[in-house]
Design a protein around this motif. Structure first.
Motif, PDB file in Angstrom:
ATOM      1  N   LEU A 178      11.432 -12.437  21.274  1.00  0.00           N
ATOM      2  CA  LEU A 178      10.892 -11.020  21.454  1.00  0.00           C
ATOM      3  C   LEU A 178      10.385 -10.371  20.128  1.00  0.00           C
ATOM      4  CD1 LEU A 178      14.108 -10.137  23.718  1.00  0.00           C
ATOM      5  CD2 LEU A 178      11.896 -10.834  24.590  1.00  0.00           C
ATOM      6  N   TRP A 179       9.430  -9.768  20.255  1.00  0.00           N
ATOM      7  CA  TRP A 179       8.791  -8.977  19.184  1.00  0.00           C
ATOM      8  C   TRP A 179       9.848  -7.700  18.877  1.00  0.00           C
ATOM      9  CZ3 TRP A 179       5.514 -11.160  16.193  1.00  0.00           C
ATOM     10  CH2 TRP A 179       4.631 -12.039  16.680  1.00  0.00           C
ATOM     11  N   LEU A 193      11.647  -3.855  25.318  1.00  0.00           N
ATOM     12  CA  LEU A 193      12.690  -4.884  25.894  1.00  0.00           C
ATOM     13  C   LEU A 193      13.500  -5.391  24.805  1.00  0.00           C
ATOM     14  CD1 LEU A 193      13.409  -6.698  28.270  1.00  0.00           C
ATOM     15  CD2 LEU A 193      11.609  -8.201  27.699  1.00  0.00           C
ATOM     16  N   THR A 194      13.414  -5.324  23.566  1.00  0.00           N
ATOM     17  CA  THR A 194      14.093  -6.218  22.639  1.00  0.00           C
ATOM     18  C   THR A 194      15.520  -5.382  22.225  1.00  0.00           C
ATOM     19  OG1 THR A 194      12.186  -6.626  21.240  1.00  0.00           O
ATOM     20  CG2 THR A 194      14.448  -6.569  20.039  1.00  0.00           C
ATOM     21  N   VAL A 195      15.133  -3.830  22.394  1.00  0.00           N
ATOM     22  CA  VAL A 195      16.604  -2.923  22.329  1.00  0.00           C
ATOM     23  C   VAL A 195      17.356  -3.416  23.573  1.00  0.00           C
ATOM     24  CG1 VAL A 195      17.510  -0.568  22.617  1.00  0.00           C
ATOM     25  CG2 VAL A 195      15.371  -1.336  20.912  1.00  0.00           C
ATOM     26  N   THR A 196      16.961  -3.430  24.884  1.00  0.00           N
ATOM     27  CA  THR A 196      17.768  -3.814  25.871  1.00  0.00           C
ATOM     28  C   THR A 196      18.559  -5.182  25.864  1.00  0.00           C
ATOM     29  OG1 THR A 196      16.070  -2.311  27.574  1.00  0.00           O
ATOM     30  CG2 THR A 196      17.594  -4.280  28.486  1.00  0.00           C
ATOM     31  N   HIS A 197      17.745  -5.970  25.148  1.00  0.00           N
ATOM     32  CA  HIS A 197      18.139  -7.536  25.190  1.00  0.00           C
ATOM     33  C   HIS A 197      19.226  -7.512  23.990  1.00  0.00           C
ATOM     34  CE1 HIS A 197      18.289 -11.856  25.203  1.00  0.00           C
ATOM     35  NE2 HIS A 197      18.135 -11.848  23.943  1.00  0.00           N
ATOM     36  N   GLU A 198      19.296  -6.679  23.304  1.00  0.00           N
ATOM     37  CA  GLU A 198      20.243  -6.433  21.953  1.00  0.00           C
ATOM     38  C   GLU A 198      21.483  -6.009  22.870  1.00  0.00           C
ATOM     39  OE1 GLU A 198      19.300  -5.269  18.323  1.00  0.00           O
ATOM     40  OE2 GLU A 198      17.755  -6.704  17.826  1.00  0.00           O
ATOM     41  N   GLN A 210      19.819 -15.012  36.711  1.00  0.00           N
ATOM     42  CA  GLN A 210      18.751 -14.108  37.146  1.00  0.00           C
ATOM     43  C   GLN A 210      18.236 -13.143  35.912  1.00  0.00           C
ATOM     44  OE1 GLN A 210      19.712 -11.657  40.766  1.00  0.00           O
ATOM     45  NE2 GLN A 210      18.147 -10.328  40.715  1.00  0.00           N
ATOM     46  N   TYR A 211      19.133 -12.988  34.953  1.00  0.00           N
ATOM     47  CA  TYR A 211      18.488 -12.281  33.861  1.00  0.00           C
ATOM     48  C   TYR A 211      17.663 -12.925  33.187  1.00  0.00           C
ATOM     49  CZ  TYR A 211      18.787 -10.236  29.136  1.00  0.00           C
ATOM     50  OH  TYR A 211      18.251  -9.853  27.870  1.00  0.00           O
ATOM     51  N   TRP A 212      17.851 -14.129  32.699  1.00  0.00           N
ATOM     52  CA  TRP A 212      16.972 -15.024  32.189  1.00  0.00           C
ATOM     53  C   TRP A 212      15.575 -15.374  32.925  1.00  0.00           C
ATOM     54  CZ3 TRP A 212      17.460 -15.270  27.096  1.00  0.00           C
ATOM     55  CH2 TRP A 212      18.717 -15.204  26.439  1.00  0.00           C
ATOM     56  N   ALA A 213      15.692 -15.343  33.986  1.00  0.00           N
ATOM     57  CA  ALA A 213      14.407 -15.618  34.946  1.00  0.00           C
ATOM     58  C   ALA A 213      13.712 -14.376  34.842  1.00  0.00           C
ATOM     59  CB  ALA A 213      14.879 -15.795  36.179  1.00  0.00           C
ATOM     60  N   GLY A 214      14.256 -13.182  34.645  1.00  0.00           N
ATOM     61  CA  GLY A 214      13.337 -11.941  34.674  1.00  0.00           C
ATOM     62  C   GLY A 214      12.817 -11.941  33.152  1.00  0.00           C
ATOM     63  N   LEU A 215      13.135 -12.706  32.190  1.00  0.00           N
ATOM     64  CA  LEU A 215      12.491 -12.342  31.005  1.00  0.00           C
ATOM     65  C   LEU A 215      11.285 -13.404  30.948  1.00  0.00           C
ATOM     66  CD1 LEU A 215      15.564 -12.409  28.203  1.00  0.00           C
ATOM     67  CD2 LEU A 215      14.098 -10.630  29.085  1.00  0.00           C
TER      68      LEU A 215
END
Length: 244
Positions: free
Chosen positions: A13-14, A19-24, A239-244
């Motif tokens: 993720l750049w 999305l990076t903040v959400t992922h963290e 489902q989370y990982w599929a959404g990325l």
């Protein structure tokens, strides 16, 4: 930034992506949930996460842990039920519904009032429902109200006398002057798949996000959307990982 999940999925993720903040936030919440569930060491949030988001994640973890520790067992065989129900079952055919109810009876008898966070388990002890009370912080609730105000004009226009199954006037209560929310149904998607259009292979921004207020709307829903994604990371990681 390279990150990986417990399922050995690696993704890049750049740092400039929202999305990076959400992922963290998801990483922090999942680690904190697992640490509290197993009695592990305290988890320190990333300095990139603002205070309001960290507090929202902490509140979510607290409710998730309480729900996880309060399982309610049922005798529903969710895998078998899902095979019996067709996508064409709209819930409006009473005869069909009676037959389905006979083949798929409720997994409990009577009514049970649940006043605290809980998980509902099927016959195989798989979690089929997370029941989370009082999960959103005051700051998040205020942001949701603010976003709702921005959406009001589009929501009002969406309801039509001859609308389809999503926007038909008959499905909504009339909006009164003192109502806090405007009833309606709109689609907010930055990557809309136009299935009903020919020669459309590329994803498009949904019409509701092409207006003059689209940037304000996206900023207003950023944190609430992030919190919903954080919850998905714990409740349904695949489902989370599929959404990325």
């Amino acid at each position: 930034m390279n990150v990986s999940s417990t399922s050995d999925i690696e993704i890049t993720l750049w740092r400039t992506w929202a999305l990076t903040v959400t992922h963290e936030a998801c990483e922090y919440t999942e680690q904190k949930f697992n640490a509290e569930r197993t009695g592990g060491d305290p988890v320190i949030p990333s300095p990139k996460l603002d205070t309001d988001l960290v507090m929202a994640c902490d509140r979510l973890v607290d409710r998730l842990i309480k729900a996880y520790k309060n399982p309610i067992q049922t005798q529903i065989d969710i895998a078998r039920y899902s095979k019996l129900i067709s996508p064409k079952d709209t819930g409006h055919n009473e005869e069909r519904e009676e037959k389905l109810l006979e083949r798929c009876p409720p997994g409990h008898e009577g009514t049970k009032l649940v006043k605290i966070p809980a998980t509902i388990l099927d016959a195989s002890s798989a979690i089929i429902t997370w029941y989370l009370l009082d999960t959103l912080t005051d700051a998040t609730q205020k942001e949701i109200w603010a976003a709702s105000d921005l959406l009001a004009p589009m929501l009002k226009k969406s309801v039509k006398v001859d609308g389809n199954w999503r926007t038909n006037q008959g499905w909504f209560n009339p909006s009164l002057e003192n109502d806090a929310l405007t009833p309606g149904c709109i689609n907010l998607s930055p990557a809309w798949f136009q299935q009903g259009h020919e020669n459309q292979s590329d994803l498009e921004v949904s019409a509701s996000l092409k207006g003059a207020s689209s940037e304000k709307i996206l900023k207003a829903i950023a944190r609430p959307a992030a919190i919903a994604t954080v919850a998905l990371r714990v409740m349904h990681p695949e489902q989370y990982w599929a959404g990325l």
